[in-house]
Motif scaffolding. Structure first.
Motif, short mmCIF file in Angstrom:
data_model
loop_
_atom_site.label_atom_id
_atom_site.label_comp_id
_atom_site.label_asym_id
_atom_site.label_seq_id
_atom_site.Cartn_x
_atom_site.Cartn_y
_atom_site.Cartn_z
N PHE A 1 -48.93 44.47 -14.53
CA PHE A 1 -49.64 43.67 -15.54
C PHE A 1 -48.95 43.66 -16.89
O PHE A 1 -49.34 42.89 -17.77
CB PHE A 1 -51.08 44.16 -15.67
N VAL A 2 -47.93 44.48 -17.05
CA VAL A 2 -47.15 44.44 -18.29
C VAL A 2 -45.72 43.98 -17.96
O VAL A 2 -45.33 42.86 -18.28
CB VAL A 2 -47.14 45.82 -19.00
N TYR A 3 -44.96 44.81 -17.27
CA TYR A 3 -43.55 44.51 -17.01
C TYR A 3 -43.36 43.19 -16.27
O TYR A 3 -42.52 42.36 -16.65
CB TYR A 3 -42.94 45.66 -16.21
N GLN A 4 -44.14 42.94 -15.21
CA GLN A 4 -43.94 41.73 -14.41
C GLN A 4 -44.57 40.49 -15.02
O GLN A 4 -44.31 39.38 -14.57
CB GLN A 4 -44.46 41.96 -12.99
N MET A 5 -45.39 40.66 -16.04
CA MET A 5 -46.07 39.52 -16.65
C MET A 5 -45.54 39.17 -18.03
O MET A 5 -45.67 38.02 -18.47
CB MET A 5 -47.58 39.81 -16.76
N THR A 6 -44.95 40.11 -18.70
CA THR A 6 -44.52 39.85 -20.07
C THR A 6 -43.22 39.03 -20.07
O THR A 6 -42.38 39.21 -19.19
CB THR A 6 -44.33 41.17 -20.83
N PRO A 7 -43.05 38.11 -21.01
CA PRO A 7 -41.80 37.35 -21.06
C PRO A 7 -40.65 38.24 -21.50
O PRO A 7 -40.85 39.25 -22.19
CB PRO A 7 -42.09 36.26 -22.11
N PHE A 8 -39.44 37.87 -21.09
CA PHE A 8 -38.27 38.67 -21.51
C PHE A 8 -38.14 38.66 -23.02
O PHE A 8 -37.84 39.69 -23.63
CB PHE A 8 -36.98 38.10 -20.87
N ASN A 9 -38.36 37.52 -23.61
CA ASN A 9 -38.38 37.43 -25.07
C ASN A 9 -39.80 37.74 -25.53
O ASN A 9 -40.70 36.93 -25.34
CB ASN A 9 -37.94 36.04 -25.54
N ARG A 10 -39.99 38.89 -26.10
CA ARG A 10 -41.33 39.33 -26.49
C ARG A 10 -42.03 38.35 -27.42
O ARG A 10 -43.26 38.23 -27.43
CB ARG A 10 -41.24 40.72 -27.12
N GLU A 11 -41.27 37.64 -28.21
CA GLU A 11 -41.88 36.69 -29.16
C GLU A 11 -42.54 35.50 -28.46
O GLU A 11 -43.27 34.75 -29.08
CB GLU A 11 -40.83 36.22 -30.16
#
Length: 305
Positions: A292-302
């Motif tokens: 729910f964090v690593y696999q969902m977050t975009p590579f560019n945090r912004e």
């Protein structure tokens, strides 16, 4: 991979003693890795203990995790040295323009107050709203879970006739949800609270899904927004002796307190606790970070929105 925490944080030595690989910020700068950025809003009174408990669990994955600690500007901690708070904690104003892969909001010893009576409620709800557009997934624990459910979904809390205190068996309502990857059909979680949320109130809201419950302790885990929010009523992060310390503290104060249930061997406080929640705790935080964090977050945090 290790968890990256601020230089000289007291938790470092304790976790190294437990053979947990932690890395201070100075060493982490030498690695060319995109770490997950996690912010922990620590509302617990004994902050150093909570820091250690959470870092212990966040460190048990192959992912590098970089942690910021957040404090309430509108509340002064009475149980943690000011020097510690100044050195290791940030205020919301200093991070409000940033974005994070994940966020953890802890419980707080204010559950007997109405939410709006809490002296930092206005600042806290501003952080709640901010997290929805600046954090990929937020993990609300104990009182914070009740506060988040109240603020976002108008879920009431109810005062219990006696403290929910002990280690309780839980079951899975949705065993195929990734948050439960590797779980057994039943598992144990410590609880320590004077209030509760009720199942009927939760199921009346289609936006909410009850993922796990206990026959004794009630609703345990609620998910919203496809895993961008988890509301957890127990304390999987507790160390083996935390409930014992709470019990002995209240006994020493002369307070009326029952033994924590299903905790001491043979229900005898002279015996050590039967620790049977640590495997679940490690899986819970590992699965949250991974699915729910690593696999969902975009590579560019912004790009989080």
């Amino acid at each position: 991979m290790p968890v990256n925490i601020p230089d000289k944080l007291p938790a470092v030595e304790q976790l190294k003693h437990e053979n947990i690989f932690v890395m201070d910020a100075s060493r982490a700068l030498t690695q060319d890795i995109r770490p997950l950025k996690i912010v922990i809003l620590n509302l617990m009174p004994i902050k150093i203990t909570t820091e250690t408990d959470l870092i212990r669990l966040l460190s048990n994955t192959p992912l590098q995790v970089e942690i910021d600690f957040l404090k309430m500007k509108s509340h002064i901690s009475k149980n943690t040295p000011m020097e510690h708070m100044t050195m290791f904690y940030k205020t919301f104003n200093s991070i409000r323009n940033g974005k994070y892969d994940g966020m953890i909001i802890t419980g707080a010893p204010v559950e007997m107050l109405d939410f709006e009576e809490v002296n930092y409620w206005s600042e806290l709800t501003e952080i709640f709203s901010w997290a929805r557009t600046h954090v990929t997934s937020t993990f609300y624990i104990c009182w914070a879970a009740q506060a988040g459910l109240h603020y976002f979904y108008d879920i009431p809390k109810y005062i219990l006739s006696e403290k929910m205190f002990g280690v309780f068996e839980h079951s899975l309502n949705e065993p195929l949800n990734p948050i439960f990857r590797g779980f057994d059909e039943t598992f144990y979680v410590p609880h320590s609270r004077h209030t509760e949320i009720k199942r009927d109130d939760i199921i009346s809201k289609p936006e909410l899904t009850i993922l796990s419950e206990s026959d004794e302790a009630g609703v345990y885990m609620v998910m919203a927004r496809n895993g961008r929010e988890f509301f957890i009523t127990g304390h999987a992060e507790y160390a083996p002796d935390t409930l014992d310390q709470e019990y002995q503290r209240d006994v020493a104060k002369g307070l009326s307190i029952e033994l924590p249930r299903h905790y001491y061997r043979d229900d005898n406080p002279e015996n050590p606790p039967l620790v049977r929640w640590r495997g679940h705790a490690n899986l819970l935080f590992t699965n949250w970070l991974n699915y729910f964090v690593y696999q969902m977050t975009p590579f560019n945090r912004e790009d989080i929105q």
